[in-house]
Motif scaffolding. Structure first.
Motif, PDB file in Angstrom:
ATOM      1  N   LYS A 267     123.430  41.856  50.107  1.00 45.66           N
ATOM      2  CA  LYS A 267     121.717  42.378  49.821  1.00 45.66           C
ATOM      3  C   LYS A 267     121.762  42.958  48.512  1.00 45.66           C
ATOM      4  O   LYS A 267     122.544  42.429  47.593  1.00 45.66           O
ATOM      5  N   THR A 268     120.853  43.954  48.378  1.00 41.88           N
ATOM      6  CA  THR A 268     120.875  44.655  46.991  1.00 41.88           C
ATOM      7  C   THR A 268     121.178  46.288  47.082  1.00 41.88           C
ATOM      8  O   THR A 268     120.592  46.859  46.397  1.00 41.88           O
ATOM      9  N   TYR A 269     122.242  46.316  48.169  1.00 40.62           N
ATOM     10  CA  TYR A 269     122.641  47.683  48.048  1.00 40.62           C
ATOM     11  C   TYR A 269     123.348  47.939  46.633  1.00 40.62           C
ATOM     12  O   TYR A 269     124.063  47.098  46.168  1.00 40.62           O
ATOM     13  N   HIS A 270     123.395  49.097  46.383  1.00 40.84           N
ATOM     14  CA  HIS A 270     124.069  49.735  45.352  1.00 40.84           C
ATOM     15  C   HIS A 270     125.461  49.587  45.192  1.00 40.84           C
ATOM     16  O   HIS A 270     126.218  49.119  44.478  1.00 40.84           O
ATOM     17  N   GLU A 271     126.017  49.815  46.644  1.00 39.66           N
ATOM     18  CA  GLU A 271     127.350  49.658  46.774  1.00 39.66           C
ATOM     19  C   GLU A 271     127.900  48.272  46.852  1.00 39.66           C
ATOM     20  O   GLU A 271     128.889  48.019  46.769  1.00 39.66           O
ATOM     21  N   GLY A 272     126.806  47.319  46.879  1.00 39.25           N
ATOM     22  CA  GLY A 272     127.456  45.909  46.623  1.00 39.25           C
ATOM     23  C   GLY A 272     126.986  45.276  45.042  1.00 39.25           C
ATOM     24  O   GLY A 272     126.948  44.098  44.894  1.00 39.25           O
ATOM     25  N   MET A 273     126.959  46.092  44.225  1.00 45.33           N
ATOM     26  CA  MET A 273     126.549  45.694  42.999  1.00 45.33           C
ATOM     27  C   MET A 273     127.860  45.646  41.988  1.00 45.33           C
ATOM     28  O   MET A 273     128.516  46.559  42.100  1.00 45.33           O
ATOM     29  N   GLY A 274     128.073  45.042  40.869  1.00 38.32           N
ATOM     30  CA  GLY A 274     128.784  45.243  39.898  1.00 38.32           C
ATOM     31  C   GLY A 274     130.285  45.223  40.275  1.00 38.32           C
ATOM     32  O   GLY A 274     130.816  44.465  41.180  1.00 38.32           O
ATOM     33  N   GLN A 275     130.945  46.288  39.903  1.00 32.56           N
ATOM     34  CA  GLN A 275     132.459  46.597  40.226  1.00 32.56           C
ATOM     35  C   GLN A 275     132.704  46.565  41.933  1.00 32.56           C
ATOM     36  O   GLN A 275     133.480  46.110  42.332  1.00 32.56           O
ATOM     37  N   ASN A 276     131.796  47.122  42.394  1.00 28.62           N
ATOM     38  CA  ASN A 276     131.665  47.282  43.902  1.00 28.62           C
ATOM     39  C   ASN A 276     131.732  45.972  44.656  1.00 28.62           C
ATOM     40  O   ASN A 276     132.385  45.717  45.562  1.00 28.62           O
ATOM     41  N   ALA A 277     130.920  44.995  44.083  1.00 22.59           N
ATOM     42  CA  ALA A 277     130.896  43.652  44.624  1.00 22.59           C
ATOM     43  C   ALA A 277     132.008  42.882  44.401  1.00 22.59           C
ATOM     44  O   ALA A 277     132.618  42.218  45.361  1.00 22.59           O
TER      45      ALA A 277
END
Ligand code: G3P
Length: 222
Positions: A11-21
């Protein structure tokens, strides 16, 4: 037997962005390789290319638009999603609903471009309607359970069973996924035992302190 599909929507969860992704994609690759279960990731559009290049996992777009190349601004062109390396795409997610005509056009574009199509639905009637469009998968997700932490497998197994039957009656070649609140190996096992080909999920993996541990649990009983 074909492996069930575990499809993780970032989704667009903060936890699923950048290094987290990337941490989640790396975990999906490791757990998928060790278990033999196919674990796919649907990141934001800008991550489709890097993820397709860096990880041996199927990468999905979260959405495509029913357009062809030309004068469109701010749309997602199916051709570019394919060119970025996507294996497939979600269509008509509950958080990105489309008209029936657009769902049909997106499924047709996916077929033409060899993108695996996953059409999301909210009940057994819409599952039957989606199956008539011949996508690769119909993913039944009761909207009220999405992100709730309450699993569709346990709270409403009937909707899974009815959707599997509805889809089979229209087109037995269309596979069924289910989602909403999926969080454990038990949830996945119930879904598979009810006739689905896997699950579509988000928060239990994306928001976990240790996504790899959750993925290991998800594949543990299948
Ligand atoms: O696309 C997956 C989704 O809508 C389910 O979300 O957070 O309930 O697993 P979640």
């Amino acid at each position: 037997m074909v492996s069930p599909l575990i499809l993780v929507n970032l989704k667009t969860y903060h936890e699923g962005m950048g290094q987290n992704a990337h941490r989640i994609a790396a975990a999906a690759e490791t757990v998928g390789r060790e278990s033999g279960v196919v674990i796919g990731i649907a990141p934001v559009f800008t991550e489709i290319r890097p993820m397709s290049q860096h990880y041996a996992i199927p990468v999905y777009a979260q959405h495509i638009d029913a357009i062809t190349p030309g004068a469109h601004t701010g749309h997602i062109l199916p051709e570019e999603v394919r060119a970025a390396g996507a294996h497939g795409t979600l269509i008509n997610h509950s958080e990105r609903r489309l008209t029936l005509a657009d769902i049909d056009a997106c499924v047709q574009a996916s077929r033409r471009l060899r993108l695996e199509s996953v059409v999301c639905t909210n009940n057994d009637s819409t599952s039957a309607a989606a199956a008539a469009l011949r996508p690769d998968y119909v993913a039944i997700e009761p909207p009220e359970l999405i992100g709730s932490g309450v699993s569709v497998s346990k709270a409403d197994p009937g909707i899974i069973e009815r959707s599997v039957n509805a889809v089979r009656a229209v087109n037995p070649d269309v596979r069924v996924l289910t989602g909403a609140g999926i969080q454990s190996g038990e949830c996945v096992k119930i879904a598979v035992d009810l006739g689905t080909s896997g699950v579509l999920l988000a928060s239990s993996v994306v928001k976990a302190d240790d996504p790899e541990a959750v993925l290991r649990d998800l594949v543990s009983l299948i």
